[in-house]
Motif scaffolding. Structure first.
Motif, PDB file in Angstrom:
ATOM      1  N   GLY A 173       0.876  -1.186   0.027  1.00  0.00           N
ATOM      2  CA  GLY A 173      -0.014   0.093  -0.190  1.00  0.00           C
ATOM      3  C   GLY A 173       0.611   1.208  -0.056  1.00  0.00           C
ATOM      4  N   ASP A 227       0.616  -1.395  -4.565  1.00  0.00           N
ATOM      5  CA  ASP A 227      -0.402  -0.532  -4.435  1.00  0.00           C
ATOM      6  C   ASP A 227      -1.224  -1.077  -5.445  1.00  0.00           C
ATOM      7  N   ASP A 238      -4.129  -6.347  -5.863  1.00  0.00           N
ATOM      8  CA  ASP A 238      -4.691  -6.316  -4.528  1.00  0.00           C
ATOM      9  C   ASP A 238      -3.808  -6.799  -3.635  1.00  0.00           C
ATOM     10  N   PHE A 239      -3.563  -6.029  -2.718  1.00  0.00           N
ATOM     11  CA  PHE A 239      -2.761  -6.556  -1.311  1.00  0.00           C
ATOM     12  C   PHE A 239      -1.511  -7.448  -1.629  1.00  0.00           C
ATOM     13  N   ASN A 261       1.196   0.826   6.013  1.00  0.00           N
ATOM     14  CA  ASN A 261       0.104   1.842   6.799  1.00  0.00           C
ATOM     15  C   ASN A 261      -1.010   2.027   5.985  1.00  0.00           C
TER      16      ASN A 261
HETATM   17  C1  LIG Z   1      -2.955   5.437   3.928  1.00  0.00           C
HETATM   18  S1  LIG Z   1      -2.395   5.120   2.493  1.00  0.00           S
HETATM   19  C2  LIG Z   1      -0.801   5.100   3.004  1.00  0.00           C
HETATM   20  C3  LIG Z   1       0.096   5.381   1.814  1.00  0.00           C
HETATM   21  C4  LIG Z   1       1.730   5.267   2.029  1.00  0.00           C
HETATM   22  N1  LIG Z   1       2.156   3.895   2.340  1.00  0.00           N
HETATM   23  C5  LIG Z   1       1.968   6.100   3.264  1.00  0.00           C
HETATM   24  O1  LIG Z   1       2.346   5.725   4.299  1.00  0.00           O
HETATM   25  O2  LIG Z   1       1.759   7.374   3.288  1.00  0.00           O
HETATM   26  C6  LIG Z   1      -3.048   3.451   2.008  1.00  0.00           C
HETATM   27  C7  LIG Z   1      -2.544   3.110   0.678  1.00  0.00           C
HETATM   28  O3  LIG Z   1      -3.160   1.847   0.620  1.00  0.00           O
HETATM   29  C8  LIG Z   1      -3.556   1.629  -0.678  1.00  0.00           C
HETATM   30  N2  LIG Z   1      -4.591   0.307  -0.791  1.00  0.00           N
HETATM   31  C9  LIG Z   1      -5.779   0.340  -0.487  1.00  0.00           C
HETATM   32  N3  LIG Z   1      -6.199  -0.759  -0.649  1.00  0.00           N
HETATM   33  C10 LIG Z   1      -5.279  -1.385  -1.286  1.00  0.00           C
HETATM   34  C11 LIG Z   1      -5.232  -3.132  -1.504  1.00  0.00           C
HETATM   35  N4  LIG Z   1      -6.361  -3.802  -1.573  1.00  0.00           N
HETATM   36  N5  LIG Z   1      -4.058  -3.417  -1.873  1.00  0.00           N
HETATM   37  C12 LIG Z   1      -3.132  -2.744  -2.125  1.00  0.00           C
HETATM   38  N6  LIG Z   1      -3.017  -1.233  -1.783  1.00  0.00           N
HETATM   39  C13 LIG Z   1      -4.227  -1.042  -1.325  1.00  0.00           C
HETATM   40  C14 LIG Z   1      -4.191   2.776  -1.154  1.00  0.00           C
HETATM   41  O4  LIG Z   1      -4.063   2.913  -2.573  1.00  0.00           O
HETATM   42  C15 LIG Z   1      -3.042   3.947  -0.444  1.00  0.00           C
HETATM   43  O5  LIG Z   1      -2.183   4.236  -1.280  1.00  0.00           O
END
Ligand SMILES: C[S@@+](CC[C@H](N)C(=O)[O-])C[C@H]1O[C@@H](n2cnc3c(N)ncnc32)[C@H](O)[C@@H]1O
Length: 253
Positions: free
Chosen positions: A49, A71, A104-105, A120
């Motif tokens: 993410g 992501d 996804d994840f 995060n």
């Molecule tokens: C709160 S942000 C954190 C971004 C960065 N890591 C930071 O600490 O600033 C959460 C991130 O998770 C990603 N995200 C949400 N659902 C996700 C999923 N199912 N798989 C991968 N990434 C995901 C979002 O696109 C976003 O970029």
């Protein structure tokens, strides 16, 4: 938000390009120094993410041997890779391999293992309307869905004893459920750093109607920890944002 921000951590600095549709939270910066201190050097790191890539970039500049950015949002992966390159990772004198994958994840890294996973995730709990209106903020009904999912799916990505997952966790996102999930999955937990973060129920209601009262209901059930928000009390609520280290101590089963 567009433009560029400079972040400082443990005597180092990094410059990050921002993009309007990519997450950025300036309030996280005090936790980047403690995060950098956790990097021992030469770890294979997964930034899960990744958003604009800040966590993986901190780890890369602190000595990781590789960083994989994942992501679900393709522009985030592209921005993370560009930011890693502009901070000197993946090329030149600094020996840190950099890769990016969209999906996804943990699906994009199926079959791979890591020494250190950084995460995060979205962790605002709320009603279904929050998922519809702000999927990037929604962390399931109690906010803990992604962290619990990470604990439950970690067996494949961090199987080695001593491998670590370092995650940011807001105390309004069901601390007891998250801790139980990591402990049941074979991890020992340590809270390395924390800071107070403020919010208001009105702000949450502006995301999706009913999110504020949803948070109060979670708190009444012991599934969220924050102060404030009572009808005749302070409108400003305070929660803790902590940097947790989950270290693989055993494999379940
Ligand atoms: C709160 S942000 C954190 C971004 C960065 N890591 C930071 O600490 O600033 C959460 C991130 O998770 C990603 N995200 C949400 N659902 C996700 C999923 N199912 N798989 C991968 N990434 C995901 C979002 O696109 C976003 O970029």
């Amino acid at each position: 938000v567009a433009g560029t921000v400079e972040i400082r951590f443990g005597g180092r600095r990094a410059s990050l390009a921002l993009a309007p549709d990519v997450h950025h939270d300036a309030g996280n910066e005090p936790l980047y120094g403690p995060l950098a201190e956790l990097v021992r050097g030469n770890e294979r790191v997964l930034d899960l993410g990744c958003g604009h890539g800040v966590l993986g970039i901190v780890a890369g500049l602190a000595g990781a041997s590789s960083v994989t950015f994942v992501d679900v949002h393709p522009p985030s992966v592209a921005l993370a890779l560009a930011n890693a390159a502009s901070n000197g990772l993946g090329s030149g004198a600094r020996v840190c391999e950099v890769r990016g994958a969209c999906g996804d994840f943990l699906a994009p890294v199926k079959g791979e293992t890591f020494d250190l996973v950084l995460c995060n995730p979205p962790q605002t709990g709320g009603p279904a309307a929050l998922r519809e209106l702000h999927p990037a903020r929604f962390g399931g009904a109690d906010g803990a869905a992604y962290l619990v999912r990470l604990a439950e799916e970690a067996e494949d990505v961090v199987p080695d004893l001593g491998a670590r997952i370092v995650y940011f966790h807001l105390s309004r996102a069901n601390p007891r459920r998250v801790a139980h999930a990591f402990e049941a999955a074979g991890f020992e937990l340590e809270r390395r750093a924390s800071q107070a973060r403020s919010f208001t129920l009105a702000e949450l209601d502006a995301l999706a109607p009913g999110t504020g009262s949803h948070q109060l209901a979670l708190r009444a059930r012991g599934e969220a920890e924050f102060t404030g928000g009572e009808p005749n009390g302070s409108a400003v609520c305070t929660m803790q944002q902590a940097l947790w280290v989950a270290t693989r101590a055993f494999m379940p089963r």
